[in-house]
Motif scaffolding. Structure first.
Motif, PDB file in Angstrom:
ATOM      1  N   GLY A  60      -0.459   3.550 -15.358  1.00  0.00           N
ATOM      2  CA  GLY A  60       0.485   2.568 -15.879  1.00  0.00           C
ATOM      3  C   GLY A  60       1.497   2.129 -14.839  1.00  0.00           C
ATOM      4  O   GLY A  60       1.769   0.930 -14.687  1.00  0.00           O
ATOM      5  N   HIS A  61       2.052   3.087 -14.103  1.00  0.00           N
ATOM      6  CA  HIS A  61       3.048   2.755 -13.083  1.00  0.00           C
ATOM      7  C   HIS A  61       2.449   1.882 -11.982  1.00  0.00           C
ATOM      8  O   HIS A  61       3.074   0.919 -11.530  1.00  0.00           O
ATOM      9  CB  HIS A  61       3.630   4.039 -12.473  1.00  0.00           C
ATOM     10  CG  HIS A  61       4.708   4.660 -13.298  1.00  0.00           C
ATOM     11  ND1 HIS A  61       4.458   5.360 -14.450  1.00  0.00           N
ATOM     12  CD2 HIS A  61       6.062   4.687 -13.133  1.00  0.00           C
ATOM     13  CE1 HIS A  61       5.600   5.798 -14.958  1.00  0.00           C
ATOM     14  NE2 HIS A  61       6.583   5.397 -14.187  1.00  0.00           N
ATOM     15  N   MET A  62       1.233   2.221 -11.530  1.00  0.00           N
ATOM     16  CA  MET A  62       0.610   1.441 -10.465  1.00  0.00           C
ATOM     17  C   MET A  62       0.241   0.043 -10.944  1.00  0.00           C
ATOM     18  O   MET A  62       0.399  -0.940 -10.207  1.00  0.00           O
ATOM     19  CB  MET A  62      -0.621   2.167  -9.921  1.00  0.00           C
ATOM     20  CG  MET A  62      -0.293   3.394  -9.096  1.00  0.00           C
ATOM     21  SD  MET A  62      -1.729   4.066  -8.212  1.00  0.00           S
ATOM     22  CE  MET A  62      -2.728   4.679  -9.587  1.00  0.00           C
ATOM     23  N   GLY A  90      -2.163   4.208 -19.667  1.00  0.00           N
ATOM     24  CA  GLY A  90      -0.720   4.255 -19.829  1.00  0.00           C
ATOM     25  C   GLY A  90      -0.289   5.470 -20.609  1.00  0.00           C
ATOM     26  O   GLY A  90       0.884   5.838 -20.602  1.00  0.00           O
ATOM     27  N   LEU A  91      -1.258   6.137 -21.269  1.00  0.00           N
ATOM     28  CA  LEU A  91      -0.936   7.346 -22.019  1.00  0.00           C
ATOM     29  C   LEU A  91      -0.612   8.498 -21.084  1.00  0.00           C
ATOM     30  O   LEU A  91       0.267   9.303 -21.361  1.00  0.00           O
ATOM     31  CB  LEU A  91      -2.105   7.719 -22.931  1.00  0.00           C
ATOM     32  CG  LEU A  91      -1.946   9.006 -23.745  1.00  0.00           C
ATOM     33  CD1 LEU A  91      -0.750   8.881 -24.689  1.00  0.00           C
ATOM     34  CD2 LEU A  91      -3.211   9.314 -24.530  1.00  0.00           C
ATOM     35  N   SER A  92      -1.337   8.600 -19.971  1.00  0.00           N
ATOM     36  CA  SER A  92      -1.202   9.639 -18.952  1.00  0.00           C
ATOM     37  C   SER A  92      -2.238  10.734 -19.147  1.00  0.00           C
ATOM     38  O   SER A  92      -2.236  11.435 -20.172  1.00  0.00           O
ATOM     39  CB  SER A  92       0.195  10.265 -18.925  1.00  0.00           C
ATOM     40  OG  SER A  92       0.211  11.414 -18.092  1.00  0.00           O
ATOM     41  N   ARG A  93      -3.125  10.848 -18.164  1.00  0.00           N
ATOM     42  CA  ARG A  93      -4.132  11.903 -18.176  1.00  0.00           C
ATOM     43  C   ARG A  93      -3.464  13.262 -18.177  1.00  0.00           C
ATOM     44  O   ARG A  93      -3.877  14.186 -18.894  1.00  0.00           O
ATOM     45  CB  ARG A  93      -5.040  11.759 -16.941  1.00  0.00           C
ATOM     46  CG  ARG A  93      -6.272  12.671 -16.927  1.00  0.00           C
ATOM     47  CD  ARG A  93      -6.728  12.973 -15.520  1.00  0.00           C
ATOM     48  NE  ARG A  93      -5.681  13.691 -14.801  1.00  0.00           N
ATOM     49  CZ  ARG A  93      -5.471  14.987 -14.928  1.00  0.00           C
ATOM     50  NH1 ARG A  93      -6.216  15.715 -15.723  1.00  0.00           N
ATOM     51  NH2 ARG A  93      -4.501  15.565 -14.267  1.00  0.00           N
ATOM     52  N   SER A  94      -2.412  13.394 -17.382  1.00  0.00           N
ATOM     53  CA  SER A  94      -1.687  14.660 -17.308  1.00  0.00           C
ATOM     54  C   SER A  94      -1.080  15.027 -18.651  1.00  0.00           C
ATOM     55  O   SER A  94      -1.214  16.160 -19.130  1.00  0.00           O
ATOM     56  CB  SER A  94      -0.588  14.566 -16.239  1.00  0.00           C
ATOM     57  OG  SER A  94       0.194  15.737 -16.208  1.00  0.00           O
ATOM     58  N   ALA A  95      -0.402  14.068 -19.286  1.00  0.00           N
ATOM     59  CA  ALA A  95       0.227  14.337 -20.583  1.00  0.00           C
ATOM     60  C   ALA A  95      -0.807  14.728 -21.621  1.00  0.00           C
ATOM     61  O   ALA A  95      -0.618  15.689 -22.383  1.00  0.00           O
ATOM     62  CB  ALA A  95       1.005  13.114 -21.059  1.00  0.00           C
ATOM     63  N   ALA A 114       0.823  -1.207   0.000  1.00  0.00           N
ATOM     64  CA  ALA A 114       0.000   0.000   0.000  1.00  0.00           C
ATOM     65  C   ALA A 114       0.858   1.259   0.000  1.00  0.00           C
ATOM     66  O   ALA A 114       0.574   2.227  -0.730  1.00  0.00           O
ATOM     67  CB  ALA A 114      -0.930  -0.002   1.218  1.00  0.00           C
ATOM     68  N   ILE A 115       1.912   1.259   0.795  1.00  0.00           N
ATOM     69  CA  ILE A 115       2.794   2.426   0.877  1.00  0.00           C
ATOM     70  C   ILE A 115       3.501   2.662  -0.456  1.00  0.00           C
ATOM     71  O   ILE A 115       3.580   3.801  -0.932  1.00  0.00           O
ATOM     72  CB  ILE A 115       3.824   2.242   2.012  1.00  0.00           C
ATOM     73  CG1 ILE A 115       3.119   2.283   3.373  1.00  0.00           C
ATOM     74  CG2 ILE A 115       4.913   3.328   1.943  1.00  0.00           C
ATOM     75  CD1 ILE A 115       4.024   1.938   4.542  1.00  0.00           C
ATOM     76  N   ILE A 116       3.995   1.590  -1.066  1.00  0.00           N
ATOM     77  CA  ILE A 116       4.701   1.718  -2.356  1.00  0.00           C
ATOM     78  C   ILE A 116       3.767   2.274  -3.429  1.00  0.00           C
ATOM     79  O   ILE A 116       4.124   3.209  -4.163  1.00  0.00           O
ATOM     80  CB  ILE A 116       5.277   0.353  -2.791  1.00  0.00           C
ATOM     81  CG1 ILE A 116       6.411  -0.065  -1.856  1.00  0.00           C
ATOM     82  CG2 ILE A 116       5.780   0.423  -4.241  1.00  0.00           C
ATOM     83  CD1 ILE A 116       6.926  -1.466  -2.099  1.00  0.00           C
ATOM     84  N   ILE A 117       2.559   1.731  -3.522  1.00  0.00           N
ATOM     85  CA  ILE A 117       1.599   2.180  -4.539  1.00  0.00           C
ATOM     86  C   ILE A 117       1.200   3.627  -4.289  1.00  0.00           C
ATOM     87  O   ILE A 117       1.065   4.434  -5.230  1.00  0.00           O
ATOM     88  CB  ILE A 117       0.354   1.281  -4.546  1.00  0.00           C
ATOM     89  CG1 ILE A 117       0.730  -0.134  -4.987  1.00  0.00           C
ATOM     90  CG2 ILE A 117      -0.717   1.846  -5.471  1.00  0.00           C
ATOM     91  CD1 ILE A 117       1.275  -0.230  -6.393  1.00  0.00           C
ATOM     92  N   ALA A 118       1.012   4.019  -3.026  1.00  0.00           N
ATOM     93  CA  ALA A 118       0.627   5.393  -2.703  1.00  0.00           C
ATOM     94  C   ALA A 118       1.729   6.384  -3.069  1.00  0.00           C
ATOM     95  O   ALA A 118       1.451   7.486  -3.567  1.00  0.00           O
ATOM     96  CB  ALA A 118       0.295   5.502  -1.214  1.00  0.00           C
ATOM     97  N   ILE A 119       2.980   6.005  -2.828  1.00  0.00           N
ATOM     98  CA  ILE A 119       4.103   6.868  -3.208  1.00  0.00           C
ATOM     99  C   ILE A 119       4.155   7.019  -4.726  1.00  0.00           C
ATOM    100  O   ILE A 119       4.356   8.121  -5.250  1.00  0.00           O
ATOM    101  CB  ILE A 119       5.438   6.295  -2.672  1.00  0.00           C
ATOM    102  CG1 ILE A 119       5.480   6.386  -1.148  1.00  0.00           C
ATOM    103  CG2 ILE A 119       6.626   7.047  -3.285  1.00  0.00           C
ATOM    104  CD1 ILE A 119       6.677   5.715  -0.514  1.00  0.00           C
TER     105      ILE A 119
END
Length: 265
Positions: A25-27, A153-158, A6-11
């Motif tokens: 994608g990372h998660m 995986g595209l990224s909402r931010s991008a 949980a800690i790893i995914i949250a970071i």
């Protein structure tokens, strides 16, 4: 789901939600490597996004609580409409894509190639103030956000930052409007996911420790996201997108290798 997982995914969520490198994608890849893709793990990855978006509200609280400027809220509502519509239509498609690390890796790679050229494509910005973003431009940026829904995986931010720059927003303003748009988008996704889980599998939410794990994840994502946003705005204004492009290319290639060597199934 273990506390360490949980800690790893949250970071990861806090670091990547507002950077153009795909938090989803990372998660998804991290969970695949750690071998936990259960129902609660999937819910956790969505709900902790709420913690990350709270960082935007805190950092830009004057903007979000200036109720005299109703146009700001109207623009966000207009911009989120495409995502709500397509999100409902493509829910099964999205879930299926997230189960395929190879597809996420390819999208990560191709998205990185695009980021290498973004700064050259959109050099002549004419809008550097949110008040000058028209409702039409807000809607078009919302359409770009749909791309990140259809292609995990595209990224909402991008997608939304590129959409903003294509609409003549400066890099800084395009990034900030992307942050603003994340608030209603991620809030809607969190509420919907919690409601669906409560209706279909209430035992997942009521299971001992799960609520505490969700709260821990939100708190960690919130703190990390604040630091990530401050870094990103400063870095973006000075250096642009090329480094993020190369990062995505390297990660995409590494994931493809991990997939073919059997590390990721």
């Amino acid at each position: 789901m273990s506390t360490l997982h949980a800690i790893i995914i949250a970071i990861i969520e806090g670091l990547t939600e507002f950077l153009p490198i795909s938090s989803t994608g990372h998660m998804a890849i991290a969970s695949a490597i750690m071998g936990d893709n259960g129902d609660f793990a999937k819910l956790f990855e969505i709900v902790i996004q709420f913690g990350a978006i709270l960082s935007v509200v805190v950092l830009y609280w004057r903007k979000f609580f200036d109720f005299k400027k109703i146009s700001f809220y109207i623009k966000l509502i207009i911009a989120i409409i495409p995502a709500l519509a397509f999100g409902a239509l493509f829910k099964k498609h999205i879930d299926a894509m997230l189960e395929k690390p190879m597809i996420i890796a390819l999208i990560m790679l191709l998205g990185g190639i695009v980021l290498l050229f973004v700064d050259k494509w959109f050099q002549k910005s004419t809008i550097d103030n949110e008040a000058n973003i028209s409702n039409k431009k807000a809607f078009i940026i919302g359409l770009y956000q749909v791309l990140s829904i259809v292609f995990p995986g595209l990224s909402r931010s991008a997608a939304t930052i590129i959409g903003g720059m294509q609409q003549k927003l400066s890099r800084r303003l395009a990034a900030e409007f992307s942050f603003f748009l994340a608030v209603p988008t991620m809030l809607a996704a969190t509420v919907y996911s919690l409601y669906k889980m409560y209706k279909e599998q209430p035992e997942v939410l009521t299971h001992s420790g799960n609520i505490g794990t969700l709260l821990l994840g939100c708190a960690i994502a919130f703190i990390v996201a604040i630091l990530a946003i401050k870094f990103f705005i400063t870095f973006l204004q000075k250096h642009g997108f090329r480094l993020f492009g190369w990062y995505r290319i390297i990660v995409g290639l590494a994931l493809i290798i991990l997939f073919y060597t059997g590390v990721i199934g």
